[in-house]
Motif scaffolding. Structure first.
Motif, PDB file in Angstrom:
ATOM      1  N   TYR A 115       0.692  -1.354  -0.068  1.00  0.00           N
ATOM      2  CA  TYR A 115      -0.064   0.140   0.034  1.00  0.00           C
ATOM      3  C   TYR A 115       0.848   1.296  -0.029  1.00  0.00           C
ATOM      4  O   TYR A 115       0.511   2.342   0.458  1.00  0.00           O
ATOM      5  CB  TYR A 115      -0.915  -0.124   1.131  1.00  0.00           C
ATOM      6  N   ALA A 116       2.237   1.232  -0.676  1.00  0.00           N
ATOM      7  CA  ALA A 116       3.019   2.257  -0.479  1.00  0.00           C
ATOM      8  C   ALA A 116       2.394   3.675  -1.170  1.00  0.00           C
ATOM      9  O   ALA A 116       2.626   4.916  -0.572  1.00  0.00           O
ATOM     10  CB  ALA A 116       4.314   1.991  -1.287  1.00  0.00           C
ATOM     11  N   PRO A 117       1.837   3.614  -2.361  1.00  0.00           N
ATOM     12  CA  PRO A 117       1.385   4.680  -2.837  1.00  0.00           C
ATOM     13  C   PRO A 117       0.412   5.536  -2.011  1.00  0.00           C
ATOM     14  O   PRO A 117       0.514   6.758  -2.073  1.00  0.00           O
ATOM     15  CB  PRO A 117       0.684   4.332  -4.240  1.00  0.00           C
ATOM     16  N   ALA A 118      -0.770   4.590  -1.245  1.00  0.00           N
ATOM     17  CA  ALA A 118      -1.706   5.336  -0.666  1.00  0.00           C
ATOM     18  C   ALA A 118      -0.965   6.099   0.683  1.00  0.00           C
ATOM     19  O   ALA A 118      -1.511   7.161   1.059  1.00  0.00           O
ATOM     20  CB  ALA A 118      -2.581   4.193  -0.005  1.00  0.00           C
ATOM     21  N   LYS A 119       0.052   5.341   1.211  1.00  0.00           N
ATOM     22  CA  LYS A 119       0.709   6.028   2.405  1.00  0.00           C
ATOM     23  C   LYS A 119       1.694   7.170   1.779  1.00  0.00           C
ATOM     24  O   LYS A 119       1.439   8.195   2.936  1.00  0.00           O
ATOM     25  CB  LYS A 119       1.803   5.066   2.929  1.00  0.00           C
ATOM     26  N   ALA A 120       2.178   7.184   0.710  1.00  0.00           N
ATOM     27  CA  ALA A 120       3.029   8.400   0.299  1.00  0.00           C
ATOM     28  C   ALA A 120       2.195   9.546   0.085  1.00  0.00           C
ATOM     29  O   ALA A 120       2.308  10.585   0.433  1.00  0.00           O
ATOM     30  CB  ALA A 120       3.579   7.985  -0.910  1.00  0.00           C
ATOM     31  N   TYR A 121       0.989   9.408  -0.572  1.00  0.00           N
ATOM     32  CA  TYR A 121       0.132  10.526  -0.889  1.00  0.00           C
ATOM     33  C   TYR A 121      -0.560  10.816   0.677  1.00  0.00           C
ATOM     34  O   TYR A 121      -0.643  12.213   0.815  1.00  0.00           O
ATOM     35  CB  TYR A 121      -1.254   9.995  -1.782  1.00  0.00           C
ATOM     36  N   GLN A 122      -0.941   9.994   1.484  1.00  0.00           N
ATOM     37  CA  GLN A 122      -1.399  10.566   2.735  1.00  0.00           C
ATOM     38  C   GLN A 122      -0.234  11.293   3.457  1.00  0.00           C
ATOM     39  O   GLN A 122      -0.599  12.413   3.925  1.00  0.00           O
ATOM     40  CB  GLN A 122      -1.662   9.292   3.782  1.00  0.00           C
ATOM     41  N   TRP A 123       1.007  10.946   3.349  1.00  0.00           N
ATOM     42  CA  TRP A 123       1.928  11.628   4.151  1.00  0.00           C
ATOM     43  C   TRP A 123       2.385  12.889   3.680  1.00  0.00           C
ATOM     44  O   TRP A 123       2.728  13.973   4.503  1.00  0.00           O
ATOM     45  CB  TRP A 123       3.211  10.716   4.520  1.00  0.00           C
ATOM     46  N   ILE A 124       2.629  13.004   2.364  1.00  0.00           N
ATOM     47  CA  ILE A 124       2.989  14.409   1.609  1.00  0.00           C
ATOM     48  C   ILE A 124       1.840  15.424   1.991  1.00  0.00           C
ATOM     49  O   ILE A 124       2.226  16.700   1.879  1.00  0.00           O
ATOM     50  CB  ILE A 124       3.033  14.243   0.234  1.00  0.00           C
ATOM     51  N   ALA A 125       0.610  15.127   2.382  1.00  0.00           N
ATOM     52  CA  ALA A 125      -0.146  16.120   2.665  1.00  0.00           C
ATOM     53  C   ALA A 125      -0.125  16.498   4.150  1.00  0.00           C
ATOM     54  O   ALA A 125      -1.003  17.345   4.608  1.00  0.00           O
ATOM     55  CB  ALA A 125      -1.899  15.731   2.253  1.00  0.00           C
ATOM     56  N   PHE A 126       0.542  15.686   4.922  1.00  0.00           N
ATOM     57  CA  PHE A 126       0.703  16.000   6.372  1.00  0.00           C
ATOM     58  C   PHE A 126       1.464  17.325   6.617  1.00  0.00           C
ATOM     59  O   PHE A 126       2.057  17.994   5.697  1.00  0.00           O
ATOM     60  CB  PHE A 126       1.193  14.964   7.135  1.00  0.00           C
ATOM     61  N   ASP A 127       1.211  17.902   7.880  1.00  0.00           N
ATOM     62  CA  ASP A 127       1.812  19.070   8.286  1.00  0.00           C
ATOM     63  C   ASP A 127       3.323  18.829   8.925  1.00  0.00           C
ATOM     64  O   ASP A 127       3.655  19.935   9.601  1.00  0.00           O
ATOM     65  CB  ASP A 127       0.954  20.177   8.669  1.00  0.00           C
ATOM     66  N   LYS A 128       3.673  17.748   8.830  1.00  0.00           N
ATOM     67  CA  LYS A 128       5.019  17.390   9.631  1.00  0.00           C
ATOM     68  C   LYS A 128       6.057  17.000   8.591  1.00  0.00           C
ATOM     69  O   LYS A 128       5.711  16.386   7.605  1.00  0.00           O
ATOM     70  CB  LYS A 128       4.730  16.324  10.452  1.00  0.00           C
ATOM     71  N   GLU A 129       7.300  17.683   8.737  1.00  0.00           N
ATOM     72  CA  GLU A 129       8.327  17.554   7.781  1.00  0.00           C
ATOM     73  C   GLU A 129       8.780  16.193   7.588  1.00  0.00           C
ATOM     74  O   GLU A 129       9.012  15.837   6.266  1.00  0.00           O
ATOM     75  CB  GLU A 129       9.477  18.472   8.342  1.00  0.00           C
ATOM     76  N   LEU A 130       9.041  15.224   8.531  1.00  0.00           N
ATOM     77  CA  LEU A 130       9.330  13.882   8.444  1.00  0.00           C
ATOM     78  C   LEU A 130       8.339  13.088   7.486  1.00  0.00           C
ATOM     79  O   LEU A 130       8.979  12.261   6.673  1.00  0.00           O
ATOM     80  CB  LEU A 130       9.967  13.372   9.857  1.00  0.00           C
ATOM     81  N   TYR A 131       7.110  13.374   7.811  1.00  0.00           N
ATOM     82  CA  TYR A 131       6.090  12.528   7.070  1.00  0.00           C
ATOM     83  C   TYR A 131       6.365  12.817   5.725  1.00  0.00           C
ATOM     84  O   TYR A 131       6.172  12.203   4.740  1.00  0.00           O
ATOM     85  CB  TYR A 131       4.885  12.983   7.761  1.00  0.00           C
ATOM     86  N   GLN A 132       6.285  14.269   5.199  1.00  0.00           N
ATOM     87  CA  GLN A 132       6.336  14.817   3.822  1.00  0.00           C
ATOM     88  C   GLN A 132       7.675  14.224   3.244  1.00  0.00           C
ATOM     89  O   GLN A 132       7.624  13.677   2.027  1.00  0.00           O
ATOM     90  CB  GLN A 132       6.411  16.408   4.044  1.00  0.00           C
ATOM     91  N   LEU A 133       8.679  14.231   3.994  1.00  0.00           N
ATOM     92  CA  LEU A 133       9.872  13.790   3.482  1.00  0.00           C
ATOM     93  C   LEU A 133       9.904  12.310   2.927  1.00  0.00           C
ATOM     94  O   LEU A 133      10.140  12.003   1.950  1.00  0.00           O
ATOM     95  CB  LEU A 133      11.112  13.852   4.421  1.00  0.00           C
ATOM     96  N   CYS A 134       9.204  11.368   3.872  1.00  0.00           N
ATOM     97  CA  CYS A 134       8.927   9.918   3.675  1.00  0.00           C
ATOM     98  C   CYS A 134       8.261   9.780   2.467  1.00  0.00           C
ATOM     99  O   CYS A 134       8.473   9.072   1.659  1.00  0.00           O
ATOM    100  CB  CYS A 134       8.446   9.465   4.891  1.00  0.00           C
ATOM    101  N   GLY A 135       7.312  10.647   2.209  1.00  0.00           N
ATOM    102  CA  GLY A 135       6.162  10.603   1.205  1.00  0.00           C
ATOM    103  C   GLY A 135       6.913  10.747   0.045  1.00  0.00           C
ATOM    104  O   GLY A 135       6.543  10.076  -1.038  1.00  0.00           O
ATOM    105  N   PHE A 136       7.504  11.856  -0.198  1.00  0.00           N
ATOM    106  CA  PHE A 136       8.087  12.230  -1.415  1.00  0.00           C
ATOM    107  C   PHE A 136       9.222  11.125  -2.084  1.00  0.00           C
ATOM    108  O   PHE A 136       9.365  10.869  -2.789  1.00  0.00           O
ATOM    109  CB  PHE A 136       8.606  13.614  -1.554  1.00  0.00           C
ATOM    110  N   HIS A 137       9.968  10.587  -0.900  1.00  0.00           N
ATOM    111  CA  HIS A 137      10.988   9.760  -1.133  1.00  0.00           C
ATOM    112  C   HIS A 137      10.230   8.572  -1.601  1.00  0.00           C
ATOM    113  O   HIS A 137      10.904   7.759  -2.613  1.00  0.00           O
ATOM    114  CB  HIS A 137      11.928   9.405  -0.093  1.00  0.00           C
TER     115      HIS A 137
END
Length: 206
Positions: A115-137
């Motif tokens: 479910y990597a894509p779902a998690k990535a799209y969820q995380w890039i929309a978070f307001d926390k840096e490390l979540y966004q970083l993980c999502g974009f990576h």
């Protein structure tokens, strides 16, 4: 945790002493990267260790619990992606406090989740840096592996990438731009979409 598993964790922790690199550990501390314990072991050394251990869910769970840099990185390497439940991923993400661990988790483990894509799209929309970083990576790796997003995914990615590129976090901006570059490499249509989006910010792909 049963005695056999406890013993394995102890042995692994003891083996880090042989991989110790004091200069690397000190350099990390000088840059503000703090762990309760950091032996400064190199990533290639940890990969070799992970290859010897093989995939092991229970061991990964126990290694992650230790506030030791090498334990956490090794946990991302030995955790079988097909056995990791979304709620466990969420716990690990909540407990991720450094850029290095976020990046290692994305590269070694999260990009391979079913479910990597779902998690990535969820995380890039978070307001926390490390979540966004993980999502974009994660998205960068998926795009590199020629996984094309659907229309909704395209829109979400471009919207969040543009927000990130205007944000105050340098590491997130770099990760978003890298994702945009890999997105553009999916084909001519994607390249045009990426260039058109970046033009709004007076940015270019290369």
């Amino acid at each position: 945790m049963n005695e056999q598993l406890q013993q394995r964790v102890r042995e692994i922790k003891q083996s880090f002493r042989q991989l110790m690199d004091g200069m690397t550990a000190q350099s990390m501390r000088d840059k503000g990267v703090e762990y309760k314990l950091n032996w400064g072991a190199s990533i290639p050394m940890l990969r070799d260790m992970a290859a010897e251990i093989g995939k092991d869910y229970e061991l990964a769970i126990e290694l992650w619990k230790a506030d030791v840099r090498e334990c956490k990185i090794l946990a991302t390497m030995v955790m079988p992606a097909d056995r990791m439940l979304p709620e466990v991923v969420d716990i690990w993400m909540e407990q991720t406090t450094s850029q290095e661990i976020a990046e290692q988790a994305a590269f070694n483990l999260y990009q391979y989740l079913p479910y990597a894509p779902a998690k990535a799209y969820q995380w890039i929309a978070f307001d926390k840096e490390l979540y966004q970083l993980c999502g974009f990576h994660i998205l960068t790796r998926l795009f590199m592996n020629k996984q094309e997003p659907n229309e909704r995914g395209i829109n979400e990615f471009i919207d969040q990438a543009l927000v990130a590129l205007q944000g105050g976090s340098m590491m997130v901006r770099k990760a978003a731009m890298q994702s945009m570059i890999r997105f553009s490499e999916l084909g001519l249509v994607y390249e045009r979409m990426a260039k058109s989006a970046l033009k709004k910010l007076n940015l270019e792909l290369f």
